[in-house]
Design a protein around this motif. Structure first.
Motif, mmCIF file in Angstrom:
data_model
loop_
_atom_site.group_PDB
_atom_site.id
_atom_site.type_symbol
_atom_site.label_atom_id
_atom_site.label_comp_id
_atom_site.label_asym_id
_atom_site.label_seq_id
_atom_site.Cartn_x
_atom_site.Cartn_y
_atom_site.Cartn_z
ATOM 1 N N ALA A 1 3.091 7.718 -3.440
ATOM 2 C CA ALA A 1 3.772 6.577 -2.317
ATOM 3 C C ALA A 1 3.534 5.322 -2.873
ATOM 4 C CB ALA A 1 3.321 7.025 -1.000
ATOM 5 N N LEU A 2 2.145 4.925 -3.338
ATOM 6 C CA LEU A 2 1.806 3.629 -3.722
ATOM 7 C C LEU A 2 2.553 3.305 -5.035
ATOM 8 C CD1 LEU A 2 -0.003 1.100 -3.659
ATOM 9 C CD2 LEU A 2 -1.770 2.347 -4.892
ATOM 10 N N ARG B 1 6.101 6.710 2.600
ATOM 11 C CA ARG B 1 4.845 6.971 3.264
ATOM 12 C C ARG B 1 4.325 8.082 2.808
ATOM 13 N NH1 ARG B 1 3.384 3.664 7.664
ATOM 14 N NH2 ARG B 1 2.112 5.038 8.536
ATOM 15 N N PRO B 2 2.929 8.449 2.685
ATOM 16 C CA PRO B 2 2.512 9.689 2.352
ATOM 17 C C PRO B 2 3.035 10.799 3.100
ATOM 18 C CG PRO B 2 0.828 8.312 2.278
ATOM 19 C CD PRO B 2 1.952 7.390 2.948
ATOM 20 N N GLY C 1 -1.435 -0.871 6.115
ATOM 21 C CA GLY C 1 -2.282 0.139 5.778
ATOM 22 C C GLY C 1 -1.887 1.279 6.926
ATOM 23 N N PRO C 2 -2.698 2.095 6.933
ATOM 24 C CA PRO C 2 -2.878 3.355 7.904
ATOM 25 C C PRO C 2 -3.022 2.654 9.319
ATOM 26 C CG PRO C 2 -4.391 3.954 5.911
ATOM 27 C CD PRO C 2 -3.995 2.427 6.067
ATOM 28 N N SER D 1 0.734 -1.301 -0.112
ATOM 29 C CA SER D 1 0.061 0.005 -0.159
ATOM 30 C C SER D 1 0.905 1.387 -0.090
ATOM 31 C CB SER D 1 -0.865 -0.024 1.242
ATOM 32 O OG SER D 1 -0.129 0.235 2.527
ATOM 33 N N ALA D 2 0.250 2.653 -0.091
ATOM 34 C CA ALA D 2 0.942 3.390 0.169
ATOM 35 C C ALA D 2 1.895 3.685 1.364
ATOM 36 C CB ALA D 2 0.113 4.875 0.114
ATOM 37 N N TYR D 3 1.409 2.872 2.430
ATOM 38 C CA TYR D 3 2.248 3.110 3.709
ATOM 39 C C TYR D 3 3.125 1.767 3.838
ATOM 40 C CZ TYR D 3 -1.464 6.359 4.802
ATOM 41 O OH TYR D 3 -2.341 7.340 4.686
ATOM 42 N N GLY E 1 1.715 12.482 -1.894
ATOM 43 C CA GLY E 1 0.492 11.992 -1.879
ATOM 44 C C GLY E 1 0.476 10.363 -1.717
ATOM 45 N N GLU E 2 -0.845 9.981 -1.563
ATOM 46 C CA GLU E 2 -0.936 8.690 -1.357
ATOM 47 C C GLU E 2 -0.714 7.657 -2.756
ATOM 48 O OE1 GLU E 2 -4.304 6.729 0.413
ATOM 49 O OE2 GLU E 2 -3.958 8.077 2.339
ATOM 50 N N ARG E 3 -1.120 8.280 -3.766
ATOM 51 C CA ARG E 3 -0.859 7.849 -5.191
ATOM 52 C C ARG E 3 0.630 7.744 -5.406
ATOM 53 N NH1 ARG E 3 -3.671 10.016 -10.999
ATOM 54 N NH2 ARG E 3 -2.648 8.260 -12.281
#
Length: 653
Positions: free
Chosen positions: A277-278, A267-268, A88-89, A82-84, A273-275
């Motif tokens: 980072a992913l 990580r974001p 996940g978060p 994931s972006a993390y 951003g999350e996109r």
């Protein structure tokens, strides 16, 4: 130095889990690029490998090359990341601690009210059988399969380990006499196994573990032929997390989890951003190498891959991403070893005398059972991790054991959650499993039996609706009988006839206040349940119950001992703190003033014609309560282990 890695785990789990296992057919060497500098496994290091078996129709396949294995990891890793990173978060759960008290006393509950409903008289084969400590002094799940502990004995010497210090004692005289000690270098949180004059000490590798990494595993072999002067003879380091270990005669089996590799994830952040980072994290997974995914072993100063690429089995179902390894070696020759692997993530397995059954978690997001227990306990519901098998189905893998090797036999699945190793058992080639509810089941518990059909584990029989709207608390299995306890407000104890595995049958149900978290059979007539229950004024604390199971269809509670409010029976989370002495009809178990309590006692329960009397002996304080053991010796005496040392325990009532 072993490759550093971090293991991604689910944020919460349901129930007490202990031990995992996985094994597979193995090859002779690692396939791949001959110019690769990664050290290779050689036939002089590896023990004999099992014969490869057919996989036709089974929910598993073999990695034929390093390229195929890497592609398998990367494809699933890209879906998982994931972006993390691998997780996940952050998810936060509220929980509550058990209340604590400063003093403890015994409150007898003789002749407690109970009710029984029955469906049929139990057949002769549906009986409990006696369970006693292993030959080395540990209370184990399966007869003939020893488990590591902080203390072991052979009847003449006793060996214990505290942190990284090993101490030997003479237990043949009138008093326990200290003989010698040894510092176990670079070993932390050690536990031991004993085979003749050889001690195998297993723990974390304090020399190589970094502050942000999962602990690696160090295994030391110690010669105690001269107990006054023990000496380290071998040292091996695995860059994996130790999940469990077992001893079969002189064979030691280590169950290890390599988890997911430690890659350069982001990580974001403010400017990412999350996109973005992913996308970065997926690219990092695609660029990973096979060395990132496979574990290593360091022995004699040389590091090599623990598993060859064609030693790793690939499940065809979604059982969670990771790498498990089962290592087998003779206690006296740890340099000759056999390693086999399975590309899943789990920390749960049951070890029979000749099988390992690995189960992957269902990670239910459905039913909430036993949410708010008396005393303020909260039982959280596991939260799914993306790509980790979150469909409410548990996957099971069966491996046969022979010598130091293991061979894949079959795979299957069952709807529901397998809470811990005590929820699985094998008898006469039939696997029996107790499953708790998930979103794929009704809100009840079940027992399901399986048999092998080729490479598949197929359902043979089942019984459902055990404890509707109740939480499964404990299980105990016998040749033709299962006893399980569920809980909501009362303690239903179910007896299930398994003499015909295709048609499990409910024999009877007993309801009493409280619930048993650990069940121990005293023989074919009596069963002790250790757990929690209400006292005379309604406040909850530790509880011990004595049950008549001579006829499982008419199980009765004969007596119960209640302890002060807020107390905890430690055998509920560590059965090694329970000892049954059939010669003196005495149960020894450790009671503390709450899970975080400062005082621990030995509860001496003496059985007399269907009643129990209790004597409390203050034994330990603080964190060392976890180390209290009552170790039976062949001459009938019992050694009490506390943080301060070892001494014979006074069994007189």
């Amino acid at each position: 130095m072993p490759v550093s890695r971090r293991t991604a785990r689910a944020l919460v789990t349901l129930g007490v889990v202990a031990g995992l296992g996985g094994a597979f057919i193995a090859g002779a060497a690692v396939a791949g690029d001959p110019s690769d500098p990664q050290p290779r496994v050689t036939a002089t290091t590896r023990g004999p490998q099992p014969v490869r078996v057919s996989f036709t129709g089974g929910a598993i396949e073999v990695a034929q090359s390093c390229d195929k294995l890497l592609s398998w990891y990367v494809e699933r890793g890209v879906d998982r990341v994931s972006a993390y990173g691998w997780g996940g978060p952050p998810v936060v759960f509220n929980s509550y601690d058990a209340p604590t008290v400063n003093e403890l006393g015994g409150i007898a509950d003789h002749g407690a009210q109970s009710s029984t409903t029955t469906s049929a008289r139990a057949p002769a084969a549906a009986r409990t059988t006696r369970s006693t400590n292993s030959a080395t002094g540990t209370n184990v799940q399966e007869a003939g399969v020893d488990e590591p502990d902080v203390v072991k004995t052979d009847g003449s010497i006793l060996v214990r380990v505290q942190g990284s210090e090993l101490t030997t004692y003479d237990v043949t005289g009138a008093e326990v006499r200290r003989l010698g000690s040894l510092d176990l270098p670079d070993l932390g949180d050690a536990e031991i196994l004993l085979d003749g004059d050889t001690v195998v000490a297993i723990g974390t590798d304090t020399a190589n573990a970094g502050p942000d990494d999962e602990a690696t595993t160090r295994v030391l072999t110690v010669d105690v032929s001269d107990p006054a002067d023990p000496a380290v003879t071998d040292s091996n380091v695995y860059d994996t997390t130790l999940v469990s270990a077992r001893q079969y005669g002189d064979t030691i089996r280590l169950l290890l989890s390599a988890g997911l590799p430690d890659l350069d994830f982001v990580r974001p952040a403010r400017h990412r951003g999350e996109r973005s980072a992913l996308q970065h994290n997926r690219r990092v997974v695609r660029e990973s190498t096979i060395e990132n995914w496979l574990p290593t072993i360091t022995t004699g100063g040389s590091t090599e891959q623990l598993l060859g690429c064609d030693d790793v089995a690939l499940p065809t179902d979604d059982a969670g991403l990771g790498t498990l390894a089962l290592v087998g070696f003779d206690a006296g020759t740890p340099g000759t070893w056999s390693a086999t692997g399975l590309a899943v993530d789990s920390d749960l397995a049951y070890f029979s005398q000749d099988h390992v059954y690995l189960a992957t978690p269902a990670y239910s997001s459905g039913w909430v059972t036993g949410c708010c227990l008396p005393g303020g306990f909260v039982s959280p519901v596991p939260t799914p991790t993306p790509g980790s098998g979150d469909d409410g189905t548990s996957h099971i893998y069966d491996f046969g054991l022979e010598g130091t090797t293991a061979t894949f036999l079959a795979a299957g699945d069952v709807d529901g959650q397998i809470l811990d190793r005590w929820a699985m058992d094998e008898y006469a080639g039939v696997l029996r499993v107790a499953v708790a509810p998930t979103q794929r089941t009704g809100n009840f518990n079940s027992i399901v039996t399986f048999e092998r059909d080729g490479n598949d584990l197929v359902e043979k029989g089942r019984i459902d609706r055990l404890g509707v709207n109740e939480q499964l608390r404990s299980m105990r299995w016998f040749d033709g009988l299962a006893v399980l306890v569920t809980f909501r407000q009362t303690d239903p104890l179910y007896a299930v006839d398994l003499t015909r595995p295709a048609r499990p049958r409910l024999l009877g149900r007993l309801e009493v206040p409280g619930y048993s978290e650990y069940l121990h059979p005293l023989g074919s007539l009596r069963l002790v349940g250790i757990g929690q229950g209400p006292g005379p004024r309604g406040a909850w604390g530790a509880q011990a119950g004595l049950f008549n199971v001579a006829n499982p269809a008419h199980t009765r509670r004969l007596d119960a001992i209640g302890y002060r409010p807020g107390t905890v029976a430690r055998a509920a989370t560590d059965p090694r703190q329970f000892t049954w002495l059939p010669q003196s009809r005495t149960v020894l178990t450790v009671i503390s003033s709450g899970y975080g309590g400062r005082t621990g006692w030995v509860s001496v329960l003496s059985l007399h014609h269907g009643t129990m009397t209790n004597r409390m002996v203050r034994a330990e304080y603080g964190d060392e309560i976890d180390e209290v053991r009552l170790v039976p010796e062949p001459d009938g005496r019992v050694v009490l282990l506390t943080g301060d040392g070892a001494s014979f325990f006074d069994l007189r009532t």
